[in-house]
Design a protein around this motif. Structure first.
Motif, PDB file in Angstrom:
ATOM      1  N   GLU A 178       0.943  -1.282   0.027  1.00  8.64           N
ATOM      2  CA  GLU A 178      -0.142  -0.112  -0.142  1.00  8.64           C
ATOM      3  C   GLU A 178       0.812   1.128  -0.077  1.00  8.64           C
ATOM      4  O   GLU A 178       0.382   2.248  -0.746  1.00  8.64           O
ATOM      5  CB  GLU A 178      -0.986  -0.059   1.287  1.00  8.64           C
ATOM      6  CG  GLU A 178      -1.916  -0.946   1.294  1.00  8.64           C
ATOM      7  CD  GLU A 178      -3.277  -0.619   0.410  1.00  8.64           C
ATOM      8  OE1 GLU A 178      -3.339   0.537   0.106  1.00  8.64           O
ATOM      9  OE2 GLU A 178      -4.118  -1.615   0.109  1.00  8.64           O
ATOM     10  N   LEU A 179       1.961   1.153   0.665  1.00  9.29           N
ATOM     11  CA  LEU A 179       2.788   2.294   0.753  1.00  9.29           C
ATOM     12  C   LEU A 179       4.099   2.448  -0.103  1.00  9.29           C
ATOM     13  O   LEU A 179       4.913   3.196   0.366  1.00  9.29           O
ATOM     14  CB  LEU A 179       3.055   2.528   2.282  1.00  9.29           C
ATOM     15  CG  LEU A 179       1.764   2.783   3.392  1.00  9.29           C
ATOM     16  CD1 LEU A 179       2.522   2.771   4.864  1.00  9.29           C
ATOM     17  CD2 LEU A 179       1.307   4.112   3.252  1.00  9.29           C
ATOM     18  N   ALA A 180       4.162   1.414  -0.758  1.00  7.57           N
ATOM     19  CA  ALA A 180       5.429   1.433  -1.608  1.00  7.57           C
ATOM     20  C   ALA A 180       5.599   2.663  -2.393  1.00  7.57           C
ATOM     21  O   ALA A 180       6.951   2.926  -2.696  1.00  7.57           O
ATOM     22  CB  ALA A 180       5.055   0.051  -2.721  1.00  7.57           C
ATOM     23  N   VAL A 185       7.877   7.168   4.003  1.00  2.89           N
ATOM     24  CA  VAL A 185       7.224   6.174   5.124  1.00  2.89           C
ATOM     25  C   VAL A 185       8.439   5.167   5.011  1.00  2.89           C
ATOM     26  O   VAL A 185       9.000   4.581   4.379  1.00  2.89           O
ATOM     27  CB  VAL A 185       6.189   5.552   4.858  1.00  2.89           C
ATOM     28  CG1 VAL A 185       5.841   4.321   5.570  1.00  2.89           C
ATOM     29  CG2 VAL A 185       4.943   6.340   4.653  1.00  2.89           C
ATOM     30  N   ASN A 186       9.014   4.900   6.556  1.00  2.00           N
ATOM     31  CA  ASN A 186      10.094   3.941   6.699  1.00  2.00           C
ATOM     32  C   ASN A 186       9.316   2.713   7.460  1.00  2.00           C
ATOM     33  O   ASN A 186       8.843   3.013   8.570  1.00  2.00           O
ATOM     34  CB  ASN A 186      11.247   4.432   7.759  1.00  2.00           C
ATOM     35  CG  ASN A 186      11.866   3.558   8.241  1.00  2.00           C
ATOM     36  OD1 ASN A 186      12.198   2.587   7.689  1.00  2.00           O
ATOM     37  ND2 ASN A 186      12.719   3.643   9.460  1.00  2.00           N
ATOM     38  N   ILE A 187       9.139   1.818   6.775  1.00  2.00           N
ATOM     39  CA  ILE A 187       8.143   0.528   7.338  1.00  2.00           C
ATOM     40  C   ILE A 187       9.192  -0.671   7.206  1.00  2.00           C
ATOM     41  O   ILE A 187       9.658  -0.989   6.215  1.00  2.00           O
ATOM     42  CB  ILE A 187       6.974   0.466   6.453  1.00  2.00           C
ATOM     43  CG1 ILE A 187       6.129  -0.851   6.932  1.00  2.00           C
ATOM     44  CG2 ILE A 187       7.052   0.218   4.806  1.00  2.00           C
ATOM     45  CD1 ILE A 187       4.740  -1.108   6.242  1.00  2.00           C
ATOM     46  N   ARG A 188       9.093  -1.178   8.324  1.00  2.00           N
ATOM     47  CA  ARG A 188       9.766  -2.619   8.410  1.00  2.00           C
ATOM     48  C   ARG A 188       9.171  -3.529   9.576  1.00  2.00           C
ATOM     49  O   ARG A 188       8.645  -2.890  10.265  1.00  2.00           O
ATOM     50  CB  ARG A 188      11.371  -2.247   8.380  1.00  2.00           C
ATOM     51  CG  ARG A 188      11.637  -1.379   9.775  1.00  2.00           C
ATOM     52  CD  ARG A 188      13.149  -1.464   9.835  1.00  2.00           C
ATOM     53  NE  ARG A 188      13.668  -0.577  10.910  1.00  2.00           N
ATOM     54  CZ  ARG A 188      14.048  -1.058  12.131  1.00  2.00           C
ATOM     55  NH1 ARG A 188      13.813  -2.199  12.501  1.00  2.00           N
ATOM     56  NH2 ARG A 188      14.555  -0.132  13.256  1.00  2.00           N
ATOM     57  N   GLY A 189       9.658  -4.698   9.528  1.00  2.00           N
ATOM     58  CA  GLY A 189       8.980  -5.765  10.609  1.00  2.00           C
ATOM     59  C   GLY A 189       9.976  -5.281  11.758  1.00  2.00           C
ATOM     60  O   GLY A 189      11.092  -4.918  11.715  1.00  2.00           O
TER      61      GLY A 189
END
Length: 276
Positions: A178-180, A185-189
């Protein structure tokens, strides 16, 4: 690289420690010499090695033997924003050993610069009177300190066992999809965010949200993209707890009046938390 299991049993190793004689040539289990009928492949395994040895890739990136040893930055030639300097000095005043303030000081610099850049580390080192190398080691150890440029909106999705069993990995993949297209946005597990009771969950700029249903993912992604309050009705801070006093009207009203917690406005129905 390969390894071979120790052919000595626990009692044999204890005998060696006590100085008893153990035959120097002990057939390895599974070998032709042993004649024990054991499949030797159980005792011979290939072990993956990184290119630079056992360490993870990239561990030597900051190492340059041609450079002179780093020194404590000179305050006369190292400009530091006054607000950042004051915040770091306040952290240092809390500890008997001022080096204990390294983590909050670096976090403060990261909020200013967006990541722990060489300039940010230089500024913290200048105020704390430490070498940049000391602080670089701290950044490399704590994974909430960013060593590379990242988006300023930080989203951690818990992928530890409780969240993973309830769809945490799928939540991470869906939010990434969705945020690619948003570089901010810094998204990670994340290994564990300590909120197993709201699995699957995530942290959006420090706000814990969950459990996140599949149907709520597009809304959550839109909230993150717009910088809006993420899924207000699903925020951990608004959940009732076992301590009855903490859920009393007086405590909730005080929180609303102080601006710590605002009433939740769901799409339909009366506001949640409206205590009038």
């Amino acid at each position: 690289m390969s390894f071979r299991r120790d052919p000595l049993g626990p009692l044999d190793r204890e005998a060696v420690r006590e100085g008893d004689h153990v035959p120097s040539a002990i057939p390895v289990p599974g070998s032709p010499e042993a004649g024990d009928g054991i499949d030797g492949r159980l005792f011979h395994q290939d072990v993956h090695r990184f290119r630079d040895g056992s360490r993870v890739p990239g561990w030597r990136e900051s190492y340059d033997p041609a450079k002179d040893p780093a020194v404590v930055p000179d305050p006369a030639t190292t400009p530091v924003p006054e607000d950042l300097r004051a915040e770091i000095e306040a952290f240092m005043a809390r500890y008997p050993d001022h080096r204990s303030a390294a983590i909050p000081a670096l976090a403060a610099a990261q909020r200013v610069h967006g990541w722990c850049s060489p300039e940010a580390i230089e500024q913290v080192a200048c105020v704390m009177r430490l070498t940049p190398a000391y602080l670089t080691a701290v950044v490399g150890f704590y994974d909430m300190l960013e060593a590379r440029p990242v988006g300023r909106k930080t989203v951690y999705v818990c992928t530890n066992i409780s969240c993973s069993l309830r769809g945490g990995d799928e939540l991470l993949d869906a939010l990434r999809t969705e945020l690619a297209d948003d570089p901010d946005v810094n998204i990670r597990g994340f290994e564990c965010l300590g909120a197993c009771d709201i699995a699957p969950m995530c942290s959006v700029d420090g706000t814990y949200v969950g459990p996140v249903e599949d149907a709520e993912i597009p809304t959550l992604a839109d909230d993150i993209r717009r910088g809006a309050d993420p899924l207000p009705a699903k925020q951990l801070v608004r959940r009732r707890v076992a301590d009855v006093a903490a859920n009393s009207d007086d405590v909730q009203r005080a929180a609303v009046d102080a601006g710590t917690i605002g009433p939740v406005l769901p799409p339909d129905g009366p506001p949640v938390g409206d205590l009038r």
